[in-house]
Design a protein around this motif. Sequence first.
Motif, PDB file in Angstrom:
ATOM      1  N   LYS A   2       0.424  10.632   1.117  1.00  0.00           N
ATOM      2  CA  LYS A   2       0.221   8.925   1.122  1.00  0.00           C
ATOM      3  C   LYS A   2      -0.458   8.323   1.923  1.00  0.00           C
ATOM      4  O   LYS A   2      -1.415   7.394   1.764  1.00  0.00           O
ATOM      5  CB  LYS A   2       1.493   8.462   0.922  1.00  0.00           C
ATOM      6  CG  LYS A   2       1.504   6.966   0.501  1.00  0.00           C
ATOM      7  CD  LYS A   2       3.050   6.291   0.203  1.00  0.00           C
ATOM      8  CE  LYS A   2       2.897   4.705  -0.022  1.00  0.00           C
ATOM      9  NZ  LYS A   2       4.190   4.199  -0.258  1.00  0.00           N
ATOM     10  N   LEU A   3      -0.142   8.929   3.206  1.00  0.00           N
ATOM     11  CA  LEU A   3      -1.246   8.271   4.239  1.00  0.00           C
ATOM     12  C   LEU A   3      -2.613   8.835   4.239  1.00  0.00           C
ATOM     13  O   LEU A   3      -3.611   7.956   4.351  1.00  0.00           O
ATOM     14  CB  LEU A   3      -0.632   8.841   5.682  1.00  0.00           C
ATOM     15  CG  LEU A   3       0.624   8.296   6.159  1.00  0.00           C
ATOM     16  CD1 LEU A   3       1.034   9.188   7.292  1.00  0.00           C
ATOM     17  CD2 LEU A   3       0.635   6.938   6.357  1.00  0.00           C
ATOM     18  N   THR A  29      -4.209   9.353   1.269  1.00  0.00           N
ATOM     19  CA  THR A  29      -4.765   8.502   0.309  1.00  0.00           C
ATOM     20  C   THR A  29      -4.951   6.932   0.836  1.00  0.00           C
ATOM     21  O   THR A  29      -6.073   6.335   0.334  1.00  0.00           O
ATOM     22  CB  THR A  29      -3.826   8.517  -0.787  1.00  0.00           C
ATOM     23  OG1 THR A  29      -3.632  10.006  -1.283  1.00  0.00           O
ATOM     24  CG2 THR A  29      -4.125   7.589  -1.968  1.00  0.00           C
ATOM     25  N   ARG A  30      -3.777   6.503   1.450  1.00  0.00           N
ATOM     26  CA  ARG A  30      -4.315   5.249   1.979  1.00  0.00           C
ATOM     27  C   ARG A  30      -5.436   5.054   2.972  1.00  0.00           C
ATOM     28  O   ARG A  30      -6.110   4.089   2.701  1.00  0.00           O
ATOM     29  CB  ARG A  30      -3.108   4.776   2.666  1.00  0.00           C
ATOM     30  CG  ARG A  30      -3.043   3.223   3.471  1.00  0.00           C
ATOM     31  CD  ARG A  30      -1.812   2.964   4.497  1.00  0.00           C
ATOM     32  NE  ARG A  30      -2.082   1.646   4.924  1.00  0.00           N
ATOM     33  CZ  ARG A  30      -1.483   0.519   4.587  1.00  0.00           C
ATOM     34  NH1 ARG A  30      -0.971   0.435   3.209  1.00  0.00           N
ATOM     35  NH2 ARG A  30      -1.830  -0.365   5.374  1.00  0.00           N
ATOM     36  N   GLU A  31      -5.654   5.965   3.665  1.00  0.00           N
ATOM     37  CA  GLU A  31      -6.760   5.981   4.582  1.00  0.00           C
ATOM     38  C   GLU A  31      -8.272   6.136   3.823  1.00  0.00           C
ATOM     39  O   GLU A  31      -9.207   5.419   4.122  1.00  0.00           O
ATOM     40  CB  GLU A  31      -6.630   7.149   5.604  1.00  0.00           C
ATOM     41  CG  GLU A  31      -7.733   7.020   6.549  1.00  0.00           C
ATOM     42  CD  GLU A  31      -8.153   5.800   7.458  1.00  0.00           C
ATOM     43  OE1 GLU A  31      -9.427   5.293   7.808  1.00  0.00           O
ATOM     44  OE2 GLU A  31      -7.215   5.104   7.655  1.00  0.00           O
ATOM     45  N   LEU A  79      -8.563   5.063   0.681  1.00  0.00           N
ATOM     46  CA  LEU A  79      -8.506   4.030   0.024  1.00  0.00           C
ATOM     47  C   LEU A  79      -9.223   2.780   0.984  1.00  0.00           C
ATOM     48  O   LEU A  79      -9.922   1.922   0.537  1.00  0.00           O
ATOM     49  CB  LEU A  79      -7.209   3.198  -0.533  1.00  0.00           C
ATOM     50  CG  LEU A  79      -7.336   2.086  -1.315  1.00  0.00           C
ATOM     51  CD1 LEU A  79      -8.173   1.960  -2.339  1.00  0.00           C
ATOM     52  CD2 LEU A  79      -5.909   1.716  -1.897  1.00  0.00           C
ATOM     53  N   LEU A  80      -8.633   2.669   2.077  1.00  0.00           N
ATOM     54  CA  LEU A  80      -9.158   1.502   3.207  1.00  0.00           C
ATOM     55  C   LEU A  80     -10.760   2.161   3.559  1.00  0.00           C
ATOM     56  O   LEU A  80     -11.452   1.275   3.579  1.00  0.00           O
ATOM     57  CB  LEU A  80      -8.449   1.902   4.469  1.00  0.00           C
ATOM     58  CG  LEU A  80      -6.979   1.175   4.664  1.00  0.00           C
ATOM     59  CD1 LEU A  80      -6.156   1.388   5.644  1.00  0.00           C
ATOM     60  CD2 LEU A  80      -7.460  -0.413   4.336  1.00  0.00           C
ATOM     61  N   PHE A  85      -2.496   1.961  -6.931  1.00  0.00           N
ATOM     62  CA  PHE A  85      -2.966   1.022  -5.896  1.00  0.00           C
ATOM     63  C   PHE A  85      -1.640   0.463  -5.171  1.00  0.00           C
ATOM     64  O   PHE A  85      -1.397   0.316  -4.230  1.00  0.00           O
ATOM     65  CB  PHE A  85      -3.798   0.025  -6.336  1.00  0.00           C
ATOM     66  CG  PHE A  85      -4.039  -1.037  -5.461  1.00  0.00           C
ATOM     67  CD1 PHE A  85      -5.065  -1.001  -4.590  1.00  0.00           C
ATOM     68  CD2 PHE A  85      -3.304  -2.430  -5.372  1.00  0.00           C
ATOM     69  CE1 PHE A  85      -5.393  -2.072  -3.494  1.00  0.00           C
ATOM     70  CE2 PHE A  85      -3.590  -3.355  -4.366  1.00  0.00           C
ATOM     71  CZ  PHE A  85      -4.467  -3.060  -3.465  1.00  0.00           C
ATOM     72  N   SER A 125       1.206   1.357  -4.731  1.00  0.00           N
ATOM     73  CA  SER A 125       2.224   2.307  -4.041  1.00  0.00           C
ATOM     74  C   SER A 125       1.700   2.200  -2.564  1.00  0.00           C
ATOM     75  O   SER A 125       2.326   2.932  -1.628  1.00  0.00           O
ATOM     76  CB  SER A 125       2.487   3.686  -4.493  1.00  0.00           C
ATOM     77  OG  SER A 125       0.890   4.491  -4.566  1.00  0.00           O
ATOM     78  N   HIS A 126       0.508   1.696  -2.419  1.00  0.00           N
ATOM     79  CA  HIS A 126      -0.037   1.479  -1.055  1.00  0.00           C
ATOM     80  C   HIS A 126      -0.223   0.133  -0.589  1.00  0.00           C
ATOM     81  O   HIS A 126      -0.027   0.058   0.680  1.00  0.00           O
ATOM     82  CB  HIS A 126      -1.574   2.352  -1.058  1.00  0.00           C
ATOM     83  CG  HIS A 126      -1.649   3.637  -1.371  1.00  0.00           C
ATOM     84  ND1 HIS A 126      -1.169   4.883  -0.707  1.00  0.00           N
ATOM     85  CD2 HIS A 126      -1.845   4.179  -2.428  1.00  0.00           C
ATOM     86  CE1 HIS A 126      -1.442   5.684  -1.335  1.00  0.00           C
ATOM     87  NE2 HIS A 126      -1.676   5.401  -2.352  1.00  0.00           N
ATOM     88  N   PHE A 127      -0.470  -0.924  -1.289  1.00  0.00           N
ATOM     89  CA  PHE A 127      -0.489  -2.259  -0.991  1.00  0.00           C
ATOM     90  C   PHE A 127       0.089  -3.050  -2.117  1.00  0.00           C
ATOM     91  O   PHE A 127       0.092  -2.801  -3.202  1.00  0.00           O
ATOM     92  CB  PHE A 127      -2.105  -2.600  -0.916  1.00  0.00           C
ATOM     93  CG  PHE A 127      -2.788  -1.775   0.126  1.00  0.00           C
ATOM     94  CD1 PHE A 127      -2.525  -2.347   1.371  1.00  0.00           C
ATOM     95  CD2 PHE A 127      -3.511  -0.705   0.012  1.00  0.00           C
ATOM     96  CE1 PHE A 127      -3.238  -1.731   2.592  1.00  0.00           C
ATOM     97  CE2 PHE A 127      -4.125  -0.013   0.802  1.00  0.00           C
ATOM     98  CZ  PHE A 127      -3.968  -0.469   2.270  1.00  0.00           C
ATOM     99  N   LEU A 179      -4.728  -5.665   0.970  1.00  0.00           N
ATOM    100  CA  LEU A 179      -5.673  -4.468   1.220  1.00  0.00           C
ATOM    101  C   LEU A 179      -6.818  -5.238   2.071  1.00  0.00           C
ATOM    102  O   LEU A 179      -7.352  -4.568   3.040  1.00  0.00           O
ATOM    103  CB  LEU A 179      -6.222  -3.960   0.115  1.00  0.00           C
ATOM    104  CG  LEU A 179      -7.684  -3.146   0.092  1.00  0.00           C
ATOM    105  CD1 LEU A 179      -7.345  -1.945   0.959  1.00  0.00           C
ATOM    106  CD2 LEU A 179      -8.037  -2.620  -1.369  1.00  0.00           C
TER     107      LEU A 179
END
Length: 189
Positions: free
Chosen positions: A8-9, A11-13, A15-16, A47, A49-51, A57
Motif C-alpha cells: 500500500k505504501l 502504491t501510494r508513492e 501514485l504520488l 484510488f 484506498s489511498h486518498f 492527493l
Amino acid sequence: MRYSANHKLETREKLLASSAMSAKKSGFSTVGVDGLMKAIGLSGGAFYSHFSSKDELFKAIVERELAQSLERLSGEKVLDSQKLERCLKQYLSMSHVEQPEAGCALPVLGAEIARSDVQVREAAQTWICRLHESWARILGSESLSWAILSQCVGALVVARMLATPEIQREVLKSSHDEISRRIAQQRPD
C-alpha cells in the motif's frame, strides 16, 4: 491475492510520483482519478484506498514537491552563497524551462495552488516559508529572499509562455544577472 505489508505504501508513492509528474507537465485539474490510476496500472476504484479525494492527493503532491524543492534549493545544511549561485543557475536554465515535470512545482502549479482550498495553500506556505528562511539567512535580508524567490518563479513562468528559445534564454539570463547584481550589492565589502 495477498499483498506485502509495504504494498500500500509503495502504491501510494507510485501514485504520488506519477501524479506529480503529470500535474507538472499538464496541470493537476486536467487529469481525472481514472487517468491518474491508469498511469500506474490500477483501476480508478483503488484510488480511494489511498486518498479520500482528489483534493487530498493534490495537497500531498504539493507537500511532496515543495519538500523536494526545499531539499534541492537549500538542503539540511546551511546554504552558502556558492551553493545559492549554483541553484540559481540550475533553476534559471533552459532545461528547467523545457522539462517542467522534472523541476520545481511552483511555476506550473502555482495558479492551481492559489485556487485550492486553504489546506493546500497552508501546506504550500509552510514549504515556501522554509525556503525563504533558508535563503534569508544566507542573504542577510528577508525582503531580498522574497524578491529572489518571486523573480525565479516568475522568470520560469514568463520563459515558458514564450515560443522562441532565444527570447526564453534572454528572460532567464536577465533575471539571473539582476539577481546576481542584487546579491552582490547585499554583501558587505
